[in-house]
Design a protein around this motif. Structure first.
Motif, PDB file in Angstrom:
ATOM      1  N   ILE A  80       0.836  -1.201   0.000  1.00 13.99           N
ATOM      2  CA  ILE A  80       0.000   0.000   0.000  1.00 13.99           C
ATOM      3  C   ILE A  80       0.871   1.251   0.000  1.00 13.99           C
ATOM      4  O   ILE A  80       0.601   2.219  -0.731  1.00 13.99           O
ATOM      5  N   LEU A  81       1.950   1.227   0.786  1.00 12.90           N
ATOM      6  CA  LEU A  81       2.824   2.408   0.879  1.00 12.90           C
ATOM      7  C   LEU A  81       3.570   2.653  -0.428  1.00 12.90           C
ATOM      8  O   LEU A  81       3.783   3.805  -0.820  1.00 12.90           O
ATOM      9  N   VAL A  82       3.963   1.581  -1.106  1.00 16.50           N
ATOM     10  CA  VAL A  82       4.622   1.742  -2.408  1.00 16.50           C
ATOM     11  C   VAL A  82       3.650   2.374  -3.401  1.00 16.50           C
ATOM     12  O   VAL A  82       4.033   3.237  -4.205  1.00 16.50           O
ATOM     13  N   ARG A  86       5.981   5.618  -1.791  1.00 21.57           N
ATOM     14  CA  ARG A  86       7.090   5.443  -0.859  1.00 21.57           C
ATOM     15  C   ARG A  86       8.061   4.375  -1.364  1.00 21.57           C
ATOM     16  O   ARG A  86       7.670   3.428  -2.049  1.00 21.57           O
ATOM     17  N   ASP A  87       9.328   4.513  -0.970  1.00 21.60           N
ATOM     18  CA  ASP A  87      10.344   3.531  -1.301  1.00 21.60           C
ATOM     19  C   ASP A  87      10.072   2.245  -0.529  1.00 21.60           C
ATOM     20  O   ASP A  87       9.722   2.280   0.669  1.00 21.60           O
ATOM     21  N   ALA A  88      10.239   1.098  -1.170  1.00 22.01           N
ATOM     22  CA  ALA A  88       9.874  -0.180  -0.571  1.00 22.01           C
ATOM     23  C   ALA A  88      10.679  -0.475   0.692  1.00 22.01           C
ATOM     24  O   ALA A  88      10.118  -0.914   1.711  1.00 22.01           O
ATOM     25  N   GLU A  89      11.994  -0.247   0.667  1.00 21.71           N
ATOM     26  CA  GLU A  89      12.820  -0.560   1.837  1.00 21.71           C
ATOM     27  C   GLU A  89      12.495   0.373   2.998  1.00 21.71           C
ATOM     28  O   GLU A  89      12.402  -0.067   4.151  1.00 21.71           O
ATOM     29  N   ALA A 127      -1.563   1.841   7.158  1.00 27.10           N
ATOM     30  CA  ALA A 127      -0.742   2.415   6.087  1.00 27.10           C
ATOM     31  C   ALA A 127      -0.947   3.924   5.994  1.00 27.10           C
ATOM     32  O   ALA A 127       0.016   4.676   5.766  1.00 27.10           O
ATOM     33  N   ASP A 128      -2.177   4.386   6.181  1.00 28.03           N
ATOM     34  CA  ASP A 128      -2.444   5.831   6.134  1.00 28.03           C
ATOM     35  C   ASP A 128      -1.702   6.564   7.246  1.00 28.03           C
ATOM     36  O   ASP A 128      -1.134   7.648   7.021  1.00 28.03           O
ATOM     37  N   VAL A 129      -1.702   5.983   8.442  1.00 25.17           N
ATOM     38  CA  VAL A 129      -1.000   6.622   9.567  1.00 25.17           C
ATOM     39  C   VAL A 129       0.498   6.686   9.278  1.00 25.17           C
ATOM     40  O   VAL A 129       1.145   7.720   9.509  1.00 25.17           O
ATOM     41  N   VAL A 130       1.053   5.584   8.768  1.00 24.47           N
ATOM     42  CA  VAL A 130       2.482   5.561   8.446  1.00 24.47           C
ATOM     43  C   VAL A 130       2.795   6.620   7.394  1.00 24.47           C
ATOM     44  O   VAL A 130       3.784   7.364   7.515  1.00 24.47           O
ATOM     45  N   HIS A 131       1.967   6.717   6.375  1.00 20.23           N
ATOM     46  CA  HIS A 131       2.197   7.686   5.293  1.00 20.23           C
ATOM     47  C   HIS A 131       2.113   9.125   5.812  1.00 20.23           C
ATOM     48  O   HIS A 131       2.954   9.971   5.469  1.00 20.23           O
ATOM     49  N   GLU A 132       1.117   9.389   6.656  1.00 18.41           N
ATOM     50  CA  GLU A 132       0.908  10.753   7.154  1.00 18.41           C
ATOM     51  C   GLU A 132       1.948  11.150   8.206  1.00 18.41           C
ATOM     52  O   GLU A 132       2.328  12.319   8.314  1.00 18.41           O
ATOM     53  N   LYS A 133       2.422  10.182   8.981  1.00 15.04           N
ATOM     54  CA  LYS A 133       3.384  10.465  10.070  1.00 15.04           C
ATOM     55  C   LYS A 133       4.792  10.009   9.703  1.00 15.04           C
ATOM     56  O   LYS A 133       5.600   9.714  10.578  1.00 15.04           O
TER      57      LYS A 133
END
Length: 385
Positions: A80-82, A86-89, A127-133
């Protein structure tokens, strides 16, 4: 007012091995003093969850209405983040920290310690929280000390994450309005406050009659073997049985609505999908060998209000010994037990029966002609209350 929906199914399977034990033999149990064939409740629920997936493919349910049970949640988050650019690693590192913030440790191979049963909306929410924060989600300055017990190490790692991020993640774990989580419940060992009590109870299916295990001796011949060489190149045995199963489940309508955050439309859609799936979904064990695709020939749905559930398995405490149709004899025994319990205990109930056996339904239930009519009648009665 408490409303419960019960479903009773009689299903006569041809020779098969639908649900195996650790030795590969069909599961069984002692009941009423005789050996009975058995299909575990976990097997039945798995078949229903697979049916839900088919409903998504047909556009009758949304993928967001379901959950995933997996140790590979990290992979899903990375995907989802990719997609969000976002970069995969880097996504792997950030998602691992996010799971750690909720004390859900990820092992070296990228899997969680145990299976997590999370709604699709919950996974997307993480995933949304990770992306936003993203920038604020950093590893604690002081890593967990070596030699600490696993529980203390996980707690220390979680406490090192920004409290605001932990609070945002905490809000995500709310069941995700996933039908299968709402119906079957879940346990998160490291987050007991996020456990969800099931709205549905499923009984182990039992044969209405005594069974004996049978053995199929098989051989296989090498197609490229020289013609002058005799004998089989592989041989073995497969255990199987043939049984008429009594299958039972009960759904607490109010609890289902609560688990789905009072979304009554989704609850109704989910209940109907469950009832249909419980009738038509089959265990898949050894089906390529036996092809035991035998739809139920008797289905009884009862909608009760303010009364306790009634599992009718004791109709078969004395194993059925049929002189004609085993399924019809089983259906008449089930109907007789339903009449007796209703006369003894009373209670408000409405019942509907789909009967292909010619059993004596009588005053126990209103007959219907098809599965669609059965579902329509049951849902109308549920929503009437």
């Amino acid at each position: 007012m408490r409303t419960i929906v019960e479903i009773h199914v009689l299903q006569n399977f041809a020779p098969s091995n639908l649900n195996r034990d650790d030795t590969g033999a069909p599961k069984d149990a002692l009941f009423g003093g005789t050996r009975r064939a058995r299909i575990s409740s976990q097997c039945s629920k798995r078949a229903v969850r697979h049916f839900f997936g088919e409903q998504v493919a047909q556009g009758l349910l949304s993928a967001d209405d379901l959950a995933r049970r997996s140790k590979r949640v990290l992979e899903a988050l990375i995907g989802i983040l990719v997609e969000k650019g976002r970069d995969a690693e880097a996504a792997k590192q950030k998602a691992t920290l996010a799971l750690g913030a909720m004390e859900l440790a990820v092992k070296d191979e990228g899997k969680t310690e145990y299976l997590l049963f999370l709604g699709q909306r919950e996974i997307a929410g993480i995933a949304d929280v990770v992306h936003e924060k993203w920038d604020a989600l950093v590893a604690p300055e002081t890593p967990a000390a070596e030699g600490k017990k696993a529980g203390k190490a996980k707690k220390q790692a979680a406490q090192g994450i920004d409290p605001e991020i932990r609070k945002a993640l905490d809000k995500v774990f709310n069941g995700g309005k996933a039908l299968d989580v709402a119906l079957f419940g879940r346990m998160l060992a490291d987050m007991p406050e996020k456990n969800q009590n099931a709205a549905c109870q499923v009984a182990h299916a039992l044969s209405t009659h005594a069974v004996e295990r049978e053995f199929d001796f098989y051989t296989a011949v090498d197609d490229l073997k020289p013609e002058d060489t005799a004998g089989a190149d592989m041989m073995g045995t497969v255990e199987f049985n043939s049984a008429c199963f009594y299958r039972y489940a009960v759904v607490d309508w109010e609890k289902l609505g609560q688990n789905l955050q009072d979304d009554t439309e989704l609850a109704a859609k989910g209940l109907r999908a469950f009832l249909e799936g419980f009738v038509v979904a089959e265990p898949t064990g050894k089906q390529n060998t036996f092809a035991a695709h035998n739809p139920p020939e008797f289905v009884l749905v009862t909608v009760r209000r303010n009364t306790a559930p009634r599992n009718l398995a004791n109709a078969f405490e004395t194993a059925i010994r049929a002189r004609d149709s085993l399924t019809r004899s089983s259906a008449n025994a089930l109907l007789g037990k339903a009449r007796g319990l209703q006369a003894a205990y009373g209670g408000e109930a409405a019942a509907f029966a789909l009967d292909l056996t010619g059993a004596e339904v009588g005053d126990v239930a209103k007959p219907v002609a098809s599965l669609a009519a059965l579902l329509d009648a049951a849902m109308a009665e549920v929503q009437r209350g």
